[in-house]
Design a protein around this motif. Structure first.
Motif, mmCIF file in Angstrom:
data_model
loop_
_atom_site.group_PDB
_atom_site.id
_atom_site.type_symbol
_atom_site.label_atom_id
_atom_site.label_comp_id
_atom_site.label_asym_id
_atom_site.label_seq_id
_atom_site.Cartn_x
_atom_site.Cartn_y
_atom_site.Cartn_z
ATOM 1 N N LEU A 72 0.828 -1.202 0.000
ATOM 2 C CA LEU A 72 0.000 0.000 0.000
ATOM 3 C C LEU A 72 0.867 1.259 0.000
ATOM 4 C CD1 LEU A 72 -2.853 1.236 0.215
ATOM 5 C CD2 LEU A 72 -2.551 1.175 2.694
ATOM 6 N N VAL A 73 1.908 1.272 0.821
ATOM 7 C CA VAL A 73 2.819 2.427 0.854
ATOM 8 C C VAL A 73 3.483 2.606 -0.507
ATOM 9 C CG1 VAL A 73 4.983 3.288 1.859
ATOM 10 C CG2 VAL A 73 3.220 2.347 3.337
ATOM 11 N N LEU A 74 3.919 1.525 -1.109
ATOM 12 C CA LEU A 74 4.564 1.598 -2.416
ATOM 13 C C LEU A 74 3.595 2.143 -3.476
ATOM 14 C CD1 LEU A 74 7.022 0.957 -4.237
ATOM 15 C CD2 LEU A 74 6.025 -1.316 -4.550
ATOM 16 N N VAL A 75 2.391 1.617 -3.503
ATOM 17 C CA VAL A 75 1.408 2.052 -4.498
ATOM 18 C C VAL A 75 1.029 3.516 -4.279
ATOM 19 C CG1 VAL A 75 -0.973 1.713 -5.288
ATOM 20 C CG2 VAL A 75 0.526 -0.246 -4.963
ATOM 21 N N GLU A 76 0.860 3.916 -3.018
ATOM 22 C CA GLU A 76 0.543 5.322 -2.733
ATOM 23 C C GLU A 76 1.652 6.236 -3.240
ATOM 24 O OE1 GLU A 76 -0.044 5.552 1.466
ATOM 25 O OE2 GLU A 76 -2.136 4.920 1.350
#
Length: 179
Positions: A72-76
């Motif tokens: 999620l952090v990467l995609v954000e």
């Protein structure tokens, strides 16, 4: 996921159980006393597998959650790249990703450490069964209750196959937990 579970785990489980039943029936036909003596540590093995499953199941669930937060952090960051660049948040987002990555790595290590203990422990228990077979079976051969070639050596091969199946079940337990 369901197809992978059925093909990769359920069919393997059915084959393992059927093989175990065939091996056990054949050993029982050769010598019920020897078979029972060889499988004396089986309740310990099942109990250890049950405990392992109770310990590792929440860890795998947590592992999936930690991995999801990492992704999620990467995609954000990928989706909001212009915002990160525009407000000069690169270092802050890099630290955020690094923290999630460290959390995931620690969780993986925790699981792998338990797997590294469980697998050899199961192997050790199955080797105890082989020792019992050799000592008790050897005594039965000396006493004339078993024949060396057609009974004892066959039992050694069957117990080796049973041990392999049990270790396969232990590995399958890990796959089920991961799924």
């Amino acid at each position: 996921g369901v197809s992978n579970f059925i093909n990769g785990i359920l069919l393997q489980l059915i084959m393992l159980v059927l093989s175990l039943v065939v091996y056990l029936v054949y050993m029982l036909r050769i010598s019920p006393k020897l078979t029972l003596a060889c499988l004396a540590s089986t309740p310990i093995l099942w109990y250890a597998s049950f405990l392992y499953s109770r310990i590792i199941r929440p860890a795998y669930r947590r592992n999936r959650e930690v991995f999801d937060r990492l992704i999620l952090v990467l995609v954000e960051n990928l989706n909001g790249m212009h915002v990160v660049k525009g407000f000069n948040l690169h270092q802050q987002q890099k630290e955020r990703f690094k923290a999630k990555n460290v959390e995931f790595t620690q969780q993986q290590r925790w699981i792998f450490f338990r797997e590294a203990i469980f697998g050899p422990s199961i192997s050790y228990l199955t080797q105890i069964n082989l020792g019992i077979l050799l000592f008790y079976g050897g005594w039965m051969v000396i006493d004339g209750q078993l024949q060396l070639g057609t009974d004892l050596f066959v039992c050694i091969g069957l117990l080796g196959s049973i041990s392999g199946q049990v270790q396969g079940l232990a590995g399958l337990t890990n796959q089920i937990q991961w799924s």
